[in-house]
Design a protein around this motif. Sequence first.
Motif, mmCIF file in Angstrom:
data_model
loop_
_atom_site.group_PDB
_atom_site.id
_atom_site.type_symbol
_atom_site.label_atom_id
_atom_site.label_comp_id
_atom_site.label_asym_id
_atom_site.label_seq_id
_atom_site.Cartn_x
_atom_site.Cartn_y
_atom_site.Cartn_z
ATOM 1 N N ASN A 58 0.869 -1.175 0.000
ATOM 2 C CA ASN A 58 0.000 0.000 0.000
ATOM 3 C C ASN A 58 0.907 1.226 0.000
ATOM 4 O OD1 ASN A 58 -2.002 1.879 0.254
ATOM 5 N ND2 ASN A 58 -2.910 1.027 2.106
ATOM 6 N N LEU A 59 1.214 1.727 -1.202
ATOM 7 C CA LEU A 59 2.261 2.734 -1.331
ATOM 8 C C LEU A 59 1.937 4.040 -0.625
ATOM 9 C CD1 LEU A 59 3.350 2.210 -5.037
ATOM 10 C CD2 LEU A 59 4.358 1.284 -2.963
ATOM 11 N N LEU A 60 0.685 4.442 -0.657
ATOM 12 C CA LEU A 60 0.351 5.756 -0.112
ATOM 13 C C LEU A 60 -1.037 5.719 0.490
ATOM 14 C CD1 LEU A 60 1.051 8.758 0.235
ATOM 15 C CD2 LEU A 60 0.082 9.167 -2.033
ATOM 16 N N ILE A 61 -1.132 6.169 1.724
ATOM 17 C CA ILE A 61 -2.422 6.278 2.393
ATOM 18 C C ILE A 61 -2.813 7.746 2.415
ATOM 19 C CG2 ILE A 61 -3.682 5.911 4.555
ATOM 20 C CD1 ILE A 61 -1.763 3.630 5.168
ATOM 21 N N HIS A 62 -3.910 8.072 1.774
ATOM 22 C CA HIS A 62 -4.389 9.447 1.740
ATOM 23 C C HIS A 62 -5.226 9.746 2.985
ATOM 24 C CE1 HIS A 62 -3.010 10.245 -2.348
ATOM 25 N NE2 HIS A 62 -3.398 9.023 -2.642
ATOM 26 N N ASN A 63 -5.477 11.007 3.212
ATOM 27 C CA ASN A 63 -6.191 11.422 4.409
ATOM 28 C C ASN A 63 -7.575 10.797 4.499
ATOM 29 O OD1 ASN A 63 -5.968 13.121 6.805
ATOM 30 N ND2 ASN A 63 -7.704 14.229 5.961
ATOM 31 N N GLU A 64 -8.222 10.594 3.346
ATOM 32 C CA GLU A 64 -9.583 10.066 3.363
ATOM 33 C C GLU A 64 -9.635 8.544 3.316
ATOM 34 O OE1 GLU A 64 -8.363 10.845 -0.902
ATOM 35 O OE2 GLU A 64 -8.187 11.833 1.049
ATOM 36 N N SER A 65 -8.479 7.883 3.286
ATOM 37 C CA SER A 65 -8.446 6.431 3.197
ATOM 38 C C SER A 65 -8.926 5.778 4.494
ATOM 39 C CB SER A 65 -7.021 5.955 2.899
ATOM 40 O OG SER A 65 -6.917 4.570 3.063
ATOM 41 N N PRO A 66 -9.681 4.684 4.409
ATOM 42 C CA PRO A 66 -10.092 3.977 5.621
ATOM 43 C C PRO A 66 -8.920 3.364 6.376
ATOM 44 C CG PRO A 66 -10.671 2.712 3.661
ATOM 45 C CD PRO A 66 -10.244 4.071 3.193
ATOM 46 N N GLU A 67 -7.760 3.245 5.708
ATOM 47 C CA GLU A 67 -6.562 2.725 6.360
ATOM 48 C C GLU A 67 -5.858 3.787 7.196
ATOM 49 O OE1 GLU A 67 -5.275 -0.539 6.095
ATOM 50 O OE2 GLU A 67 -7.269 -0.875 5.275
ATOM 51 N N HIS B 248 -1.469 14.886 4.747
ATOM 52 C CA HIS B 248 -1.538 14.978 3.287
ATOM 53 C C HIS B 248 -0.976 13.729 2.621
ATOM 54 C CE1 HIS B 248 -2.128 19.164 4.452
ATOM 55 N NE2 HIS B 248 -2.690 19.339 3.275
ATOM 56 N N GLY B 249 -0.734 12.703 3.419
ATOM 57 C CA GLY B 249 -0.245 11.437 2.885
ATOM 58 C C GLY B 249 0.592 10.705 3.917
ATOM 59 N N ILE B 250 0.476 9.390 3.932
ATOM 60 C CA ILE B 250 1.207 8.551 4.873
ATOM 61 C C ILE B 250 1.884 7.432 4.086
ATOM 62 C CG2 ILE B 250 1.033 7.110 6.943
ATOM 63 C CD1 ILE B 250 -1.759 8.481 7.346
#
Length: 238
Positions: A48-57, A67-69
């Motif tokens: 999972n390369l990038l988790i965005h702010n709105e992602s359930p992860e 702004h990204g994890i």
Amino acid sequence: MKNFIRSFVSHFLNFAYPRICVACQTCISDTGTDICFECQWTLPRNTNLLIHNESPENKFWGRVKTHGIYSFLSFTKGGSVQNILHALKYKNHPDLALFLGQLCGKAIVDYGLFPEAECLIPVPLHPSRQRERGYNQAERIAAGIGEIRGIPVQTGLLIRNKSTRTQTRTGGRLSRYQNLQGVFGLSSGAGNFLKGKRVMLVDDVLTTGATLEVAATVLWEGGIKELYVVTLAAVKRN
């Protein structure tokens, strides 16, 4: 003659005191680091390369804005990454932390993540804890990322006001969060630097997210413009 003696001494020391891979616990030859070549190739990189702010992860969703994890490796209990993190935290491996930070930084560059980031801020240790461990692993990881990414590491801006119990031995997210209240702060004048900055917050592992959440909240209070969270590893969700 000097080269022969140096080579002889090196081979003797390797025989008498063999180096052990921190990931798989087997003897290794000179790889330049404390992870054997096989483990370097088979490190469980996060898919999972990038988790965005709105992602359930996103473990920070509804708590603090990001702004990204990105986490470079996937942590599973009893796996090689757990061994690596234990060695970084408790067995004083600053060169290994730098090397892994470089690998993480290369992945960030290769995937084109967070090109707007202007600086890296590692999660700080309390001075007493840092003296006990010999170094801050998050700081060395950040240094490796910074070398590859070409942006500076800023230490001394985000500070740790008090020592806390080791978070891995604390209960769930809520108890960890409560344990961390008031722990972080900003140094005098830090707000002048942070205002309007795009910051990459760096730590060794993302578990519940409580430590990073509290640290991120302090950075937002300092006036940053954007926040990216990067960790060497993240606990794999079942």
